[in-house]
Design an enzyme around this catalytic site. Structure first.
Site, PDB file in Angstrom:
ATOM      1  N   GLU A  68      -5.666  -7.037  11.234  1.00  0.00           N
ATOM      2  CA  GLU A  68      -7.290  -6.882  10.960  1.00  0.00           C
ATOM      3  C   GLU A  68      -8.121  -7.793  11.109  1.00  0.00           C
ATOM      4  O   GLU A  68      -9.149  -7.533  11.783  1.00  0.00           O
ATOM      5  CB  GLU A  68      -7.196  -6.407   9.232  1.00  0.00           C
ATOM      6  CG  GLU A  68      -6.454  -5.092   9.027  1.00  0.00           C
ATOM      7  CD  GLU A  68      -6.345  -4.843   7.472  1.00  0.00           C
ATOM      8  OE1 GLU A  68      -5.743  -5.381   6.693  1.00  0.00           O
ATOM      9  OE2 GLU A  68      -6.697  -3.825   7.061  1.00  0.00           O
ATOM     10  N   ASP A  90      -3.285  -1.868  13.216  1.00  0.00           N
ATOM     11  CA  ASP A  90      -3.566  -1.310  11.985  1.00  0.00           C
ATOM     12  C   ASP A  90      -3.641   0.146  12.022  1.00  0.00           C
ATOM     13  O   ASP A  90      -4.935   0.594  12.544  1.00  0.00           O
ATOM     14  CB  ASP A  90      -4.665  -1.914  11.132  1.00  0.00           C
ATOM     15  CG  ASP A  90      -4.957  -1.138   9.766  1.00  0.00           C
ATOM     16  OD1 ASP A  90      -5.912  -1.571   8.948  1.00  0.00           O
ATOM     17  OD2 ASP A  90      -4.466  -0.030   9.412  1.00  0.00           O
ATOM     18  N   ASP A  97      -1.471   7.895   7.609  1.00  0.00           N
ATOM     19  CA  ASP A  97      -0.973   6.439   7.767  1.00  0.00           C
ATOM     20  C   ASP A  97       0.279   6.641   8.608  1.00  0.00           C
ATOM     21  O   ASP A  97       0.445   5.973   9.961  1.00  0.00           O
ATOM     22  CB  ASP A  97      -0.634   5.541   6.611  1.00  0.00           C
ATOM     23  CG  ASP A  97      -1.683   5.003   5.850  1.00  0.00           C
ATOM     24  OD1 ASP A  97      -1.682   5.171   4.539  1.00  0.00           O
ATOM     25  OD2 ASP A  97      -2.728   4.549   6.525  1.00  0.00           O
ATOM     26  N   GLU A 103       0.513  -2.309  10.305  1.00  0.00           N
ATOM     27  CA  GLU A 103       0.788  -2.239   8.938  1.00  0.00           C
ATOM     28  C   GLU A 103       1.808  -1.569   8.444  1.00  0.00           C
ATOM     29  O   GLU A 103       2.341  -1.704   7.283  1.00  0.00           O
ATOM     30  CB  GLU A 103      -0.461  -1.963   8.543  1.00  0.00           C
ATOM     31  CG  GLU A 103      -0.835  -2.034   7.015  1.00  0.00           C
ATOM     32  CD  GLU A 103      -1.971  -1.099   6.307  1.00  0.00           C
ATOM     33  OE1 GLU A 103      -2.847  -0.805   7.183  1.00  0.00           O
ATOM     34  OE2 GLU A 103      -2.051  -0.712   5.025  1.00  0.00           O
ATOM     35  N   GLU A 104       2.045  -0.441   9.214  1.00  0.00           N
ATOM     36  CA  GLU A 104       2.980   0.796   8.272  1.00  0.00           C
ATOM     37  C   GLU A 104       4.373   0.452   8.937  1.00  0.00           C
ATOM     38  O   GLU A 104       5.337   1.408   8.435  1.00  0.00           O
ATOM     39  CB  GLU A 104       2.474   1.979   8.740  1.00  0.00           C
ATOM     40  CG  GLU A 104       1.087   2.264   8.489  1.00  0.00           C
ATOM     41  CD  GLU A 104       0.692   1.912   7.036  1.00  0.00           C
ATOM     42  OE1 GLU A 104       1.426   1.932   6.142  1.00  0.00           O
ATOM     43  OE2 GLU A 104      -0.537   1.792   6.806  1.00  0.00           O
ATOM     44  N   ASP A 137       0.788  -1.142   0.182  1.00  0.00           N
ATOM     45  CA  ASP A 137       0.116   0.076   0.009  1.00  0.00           C
ATOM     46  C   ASP A 137       0.894   1.185   0.007  1.00  0.00           C
ATOM     47  O   ASP A 137       1.967   1.254   0.786  1.00  0.00           O
ATOM     48  CB  ASP A 137      -0.907  -0.005   1.459  1.00  0.00           C
ATOM     49  CG  ASP A 137      -2.101  -0.848   1.228  1.00  0.00           C
ATOM     50  OD1 ASP A 137      -1.982  -1.693   0.230  1.00  0.00           O
ATOM     51  OD2 ASP A 137      -2.599  -1.191   2.473  1.00  0.00           O
ATOM     52  N   LEU A 172      -4.215   2.970  10.718  1.00  0.00           N
ATOM     53  CA  LEU A 172      -5.058   3.975  10.048  1.00  0.00           C
ATOM     54  C   LEU A 172      -5.659   2.835   9.030  1.00  0.00           C
ATOM     55  O   LEU A 172      -5.208   2.372   7.979  1.00  0.00           O
ATOM     56  CB  LEU A 172      -4.538   5.001   9.240  1.00  0.00           C
ATOM     57  CG  LEU A 172      -5.601   6.077   8.963  1.00  0.00           C
ATOM     58  CD1 LEU A 172      -6.455   5.796   7.972  1.00  0.00           C
ATOM     59  CD2 LEU A 172      -6.127   6.750  10.136  1.00  0.00           C
ATOM     60  N   ASP A 173      -6.999   2.350   9.308  1.00  0.00           N
ATOM     61  CA  ASP A 173      -7.697   1.521   8.590  1.00  0.00           C
ATOM     62  C   ASP A 173      -8.859   2.591   7.562  1.00  0.00           C
ATOM     63  O   ASP A 173      -9.487   3.245   8.007  1.00  0.00           O
ATOM     64  CB  ASP A 173      -8.611   0.588   9.228  1.00  0.00           C
ATOM     65  CG  ASP A 173      -9.428  -0.254   8.518  1.00  0.00           C
ATOM     66  OD1 ASP A 173      -8.929  -1.107   7.547  1.00  0.00           O
ATOM     67  OD2 ASP A 173     -10.769  -0.218   8.473  1.00  0.00           O
TER      68      ASP A 173
HETATM   69  P1  AHG Z   1      -6.175  -0.315   4.862  1.00  0.00           P
HETATM   70  O1  AHG Z   1      -6.668   1.215   4.714  1.00  0.00           O
HETATM   71  O2  AHG Z   1      -5.842  -0.334   6.344  1.00  0.00           O
HETATM   72  O3  AHG Z   1      -5.039  -0.708   3.854  1.00  0.00           O
HETATM   73  O4  AHG Z   1      -7.394  -1.155   4.961  1.00  0.00           O
HETATM   74  C1  AHG Z   1      -8.194  -0.845   3.853  1.00  0.00           C
HETATM   75  C2  AHG Z   1      -9.000  -2.301   3.853  1.00  0.00           C
HETATM   76  C3  AHG Z   1     -10.443  -2.274   4.576  1.00  0.00           C
HETATM   77  O5  AHG Z   1     -10.509  -1.393   5.250  1.00  0.00           O
HETATM   78  C4  AHG Z   1     -11.397  -2.181   3.589  1.00  0.00           C
HETATM   79  O6  AHG Z   1     -12.417  -3.172   3.861  1.00  0.00           O
HETATM   80  C5  AHG Z   1     -10.591  -2.630   2.450  1.00  0.00           C
HETATM   81  O7  AHG Z   1      -9.333  -2.410   2.277  1.00  0.00           O
HETATM   82  C6  AHG Z   1     -11.033  -1.852   1.164  1.00  0.00           C
HETATM   83  O8  AHG Z   1     -11.008  -2.702  -0.172  1.00  0.00           O
HETATM   84  P2  AHG Z   1     -11.002  -2.308  -1.648  1.00  0.00           P
HETATM   85  O9  AHG Z   1     -10.439  -0.853  -1.548  1.00  0.00           O
HETATM   86  O10 AHG Z   1     -10.361  -3.226  -2.347  1.00  0.00           O
HETATM   87  O11 AHG Z   1     -12.400  -2.172  -1.564  1.00  0.00           O
HETATM   88 MN    MN Z   2      -6.915  -1.573   7.277  1.00  0.00          MN
HETATM   89 MN    MN Z   3      -4.361   0.839   7.642  1.00  0.00          MN
HETATM   90 MN    MN Z   4      -3.089   0.200   4.208  1.00  0.00          MN
END
Ligand code: AHG
Ligand code: MN
Ligand code: MN
Ligand code: MN
Length: 336
Positions: A281, A114, A73, A95-96, A67, A116-117
């Site tokens: 997560e 995590d 984040d 995660e970071e 990511d 920042l989700d």
């Molecule tokens: P993060 O922002 O911590 O990387 O997690 C995002 C995750 C979760 O929160 C969410 O349900 C999913 O990624 C969304 O995935 P898409 O963008 O593929 O829909």
């Molecule tokens: Mn997340």
């Molecule tokens: Mn995250």
């Molecule tokens: Mn992420």
């Protein structure tokens, strides 16, 4: 103190932690760590709602999961790492952070987080969150405390998540049910909002990123097709769909009114095991979901029994209303 403040004191998170975490040393250290995480969440909330400059500059690197890191984040990760350093934490897995961060090798707890989700929602004023998991560091981990982060989720001592939305909420379980606390700016702390979450066993609402339909296995396409077939179809019900793409927000909706969340492995590169990460997560969410009477699997097996291969290992994830999670498992098992 006036009556309102009296009420807040008695229903406050602090009162709950004191009674539910136990008076033994580990229980007290779990409680103190949760208090530190809450303080960090309030700092992060204030940064988010002020649109602070620190939330707009920096980032740009790629984390271990691939990511691209947003400024928030990084800011969130630093806030919670500081909270971990003020707590009884031996090792911090985030995660970071590519590798686990050793803090105090003699401390009794490991924190997986995590910070920042829902990062894809940061610039859109949509709810985002922080997900955390507390694990014990046993004698078997003393030679390498980072191994404590790779325990199955059924070993968690506490888990939960903050939601930075119209309200700052904490969803928390210490293994005795799942509760929700609301940050009250006037009280200056978290007060009980839902004493005991109970996820309805049935639902007619699914949460998935339907844009990935063409990448799905046939069994999952068949499950969603049947949900979409309406009253004339095999489900004899009209289903609704919701997808916020901040798992904490999709999860909280499911806690409040039921539903099923699906993010399974698909044909895309890097997504054969889905998108969500097991340790920081899926495990904490699964812990809270089960404590609220729901179920959480990788499509067929219980999430909390999976032994993580590594800190950033992904897992397919299905969670929510128990009877619906069971139904998905029957579709996954039926190759026809
Ligand atoms: P993060 O922002 O911590 O990387 O997690 C995002 C995750 C979760 O929160 C969410 O349900 C999913 O990624 C969304 O995935 P898409 O963008 O593929 O829909
Ligand atoms: Mn997340
Ligand atoms: Mn995250
Ligand atoms: Mn992420």
């Amino acid at each position: 103190l006036d009556a309102t403040q009296e009420e807040c004191m008695s229903s406050s998170l602090d009162a709950h932690l004191g009674s539910e975490c136990g008076s033994d040393p580990i229980g007290r250290q779990v409680a103190d760590t949760i208090r530190q995480l809450c303080a960090a969440s309030i700092k992060l909330r204030n940064t988010i709602i002020s649109g602070g400059v620190e939330a707009r500059s920096g980032g740009g690197d790629t984390n271990a999961g691939g990511d691209v890191q947003k400024p928030l984040d990084i800011v969130a990760d630093q806030m919670f790492l500081d909270a971990a350093k003020a707590s009884a934490i031996a090792v911090y897995g985030s995660e970071e952070q590519d590798a686990a961060v050793m803090i105090d090798p003699a401390a009794p707890l490991a924190l997986a987080i995590d910070p920042l989700d829902g990062s894809s929602n940061i610039d859109t004023n949509v709810s985002i969150g922080t997900i955390f998991s507390l694990l014990p560091v046993g004698e078997e981990h003393r030679s390498d405390p980072t191994s404590a982060l790779l325990q199955p989720g059924n070993r968690q001592l506490a888990a939960g998540f903050f939601i930075y939305g119209p309200q700052l909420l904490l969803v928390l379980s210490v293994g005795k049910g799942t509760r929700v606390f609301l940050f009250s700016p006037s009280f200056g702390g978290f007060v009980e909002h839902i004493g005991s979450v109970a996820i309805p066993e049935e639902t007619s609402e699914f949460a998935t990123n339907a844009a990935n339909y063409r990448h799905w296995d046939p069994q999952i396409r068949s499950y969603i097709d049947d949900c979409l077939a309406g009253e004339e179809g095999p489900r004899e019900r009209n289903f609704n769909m919701r997808w916020i793409a901040s798992m904490v927000a999709d999860c909280y909706r499911i806690f409040v009114r039921g539903g099923i969340f699906l993010y399974l492995g698909d044909g895309r590169k890097g997504y054969t095991e889905g998108r969500l990460r097991l340790v920081y997560e899926a495990n904490p969410v699964a812990f809270c979901v089960e404590q609220a009477g729901g179920a959480a699997t990788d499509g067929s097996s219980r999430i909390l029994d999976i032994v993580p291969r590594d800190l950033h290992a992904r897992t397919p994830l299905v969670f929510g209303s128990k009877h619906e999670v069971d139904r998905v498992a029957r579709y996954v098992a039926d190759p026809s």
